[in-house]
Design an enzyme around this catalytic site. Structure first.
Site, mmCIF file in Angstrom:
data_model
loop_
_atom_site.group_PDB
_atom_site.id
_atom_site.type_symbol
_atom_site.label_atom_id
_atom_site.label_comp_id
_atom_site.label_asym_id
_atom_site.label_seq_id
_atom_site.Cartn_x
_atom_site.Cartn_y
_atom_site.Cartn_z
ATOM 1 N N LYS A 234 -5.657 0.252 -3.884
ATOM 2 C CA LYS A 234 -4.748 -0.678 -3.194
ATOM 3 C C LYS A 234 -5.269 -0.885 -1.773
ATOM 4 O O LYS A 234 -5.528 0.088 -1.055
ATOM 5 C CB LYS A 234 -3.353 -0.065 -3.179
HETATM 6 C C1 E4P Z 1 4.472 -2.181 -3.476
HETATM 7 O O1 E4P Z 1 3.408 -1.877 -3.934
HETATM 8 C C2 E4P Z 1 5.153 -1.456 -2.394
HETATM 9 O O2 E4P Z 1 4.906 -0.086 -2.575
HETATM 10 C C3 E4P Z 1 6.654 -1.621 -2.430
HETATM 11 O O3 E4P Z 1 7.090 -2.474 -3.461
HETATM 12 C C4 E4P Z 1 7.252 -1.859 -1.102
HETATM 13 O O4 E4P Z 1 8.644 -1.955 -1.256
HETATM 14 P P1 E4P Z 1 9.650 -1.822 -0.032
HETATM 15 O O5 E4P Z 1 9.679 -3.114 0.697
HETATM 16 O O6 E4P Z 1 10.965 -1.529 -0.696
HETATM 17 O O7 E4P Z 1 9.151 -0.678 0.805
#
Ligand code: E4P
Length: 220
Positions: free
Chosen positions: A83
């Site tokens: 990522k």
């Molecule tokens: C995605 O890969 C992120 O980890 C996640 O969906 C972020 O979500 P949040 O805005 O609830 O922190």
């Protein structure tokens, strides 16, 4: 539609994986910090529980360090997806890794223009954050509709739309209507998907009537 669970909590992952309905896992530096566990062994454990893609995010923001971190992460297991943030350095690394057949999830996407860049960089997934857009009074799901539509115009793009920052089951059903390939949601939201008061009421009535009938299906 593929379902990923957005957590680094091993117990929550085990519980949901046991349903057979989980296709992958996404983590981020904040979720790793919250788990209190050491990053690399934790990702290794998660990769043993779920066969599908497990997103592990680089922590650095400069290209050279990100590249070295990605090397460590992709050696953890075959199902690790690297990522990277949607920055020039992140997309440069995405291009390099994708060329090398490594799956990349480009995260922190907040515009359709950014999603086009992720596809051009060969990302396996782009993660638009719908909840965080809603939080600032923008329309997160409109972004999903736009990206799905744009990607359909260019069949050569192989990037899947991974709807992230999900806050409720409604985000998931809307994403499905729009044709997004993947969602990632916190365990609490995935658990909510199973629930409907009429299911609970209906089941209670079936159990009561069955018990009154005095019958059993299993005869010893
Ligand atoms: C995605 O890969 C992120 O980890 C996640 O969906 C972020 O979500 P949040 O805005 O609830 O922190």
């Amino acid at each position: 539609m593929k379902f990923f669970v957005d957590t680094a909590d091993i117990h929550e992952i085990e519980e949901l994986a046991a349903t057979g309905l989980i296709d992958g896992v996404t983590t981020n530096p904040s979720l790793i910090a919250k788990s209190g566990k050491e990053f690399v062994p934790l990702i290794k454990d998660i990769c043993k529980i779920v066969n599908g893609p497990v997103s592990a995010e680089v922590a650095a923001t400069d290209f050279e360090t990100m590249r070295k971190e990605a090397e460590v992460l992709r050696n953890i297991a075959n199902n690790v997806t690297i990522k990277v943030p949607l920055t020039p350095a992140g997309l440069k690394l995405c291009k390099l890794l994708s060329h090398d057949d490594t799956k990349v999830n480009v995260t922190l996407c907040f515009s359709a223009a950014q999603a086009i860049l992720a596809a051009k960089a060969g990302a396996a997934f782009v993660s638009p954050f719908v909840g965080r857009l809603d939080d600032i009074s923008m329309n997160g799901m409109q972004l999903i509709e736009d990206i799905v539509k744009i990607y359909k115009n260019y069949p050569a793009y192989k990037t899947e739309v991974l709807v992230a920052s999900i806050r409720s089951p409604m985000h998931i059903t809307q994403a499905a209507k729009m044709g997004a390939q993947v969602i990632t949601a916190p365990p609490s939201v995935i658990q909510q998907l199973f629930k409907h008061p009429l299911t609970d009421q209906g089941l209670a009535a079936f159990v009561e009537d069955w018990n009154k009938s005095g019958q059993t299906i299993l005869k010893d």
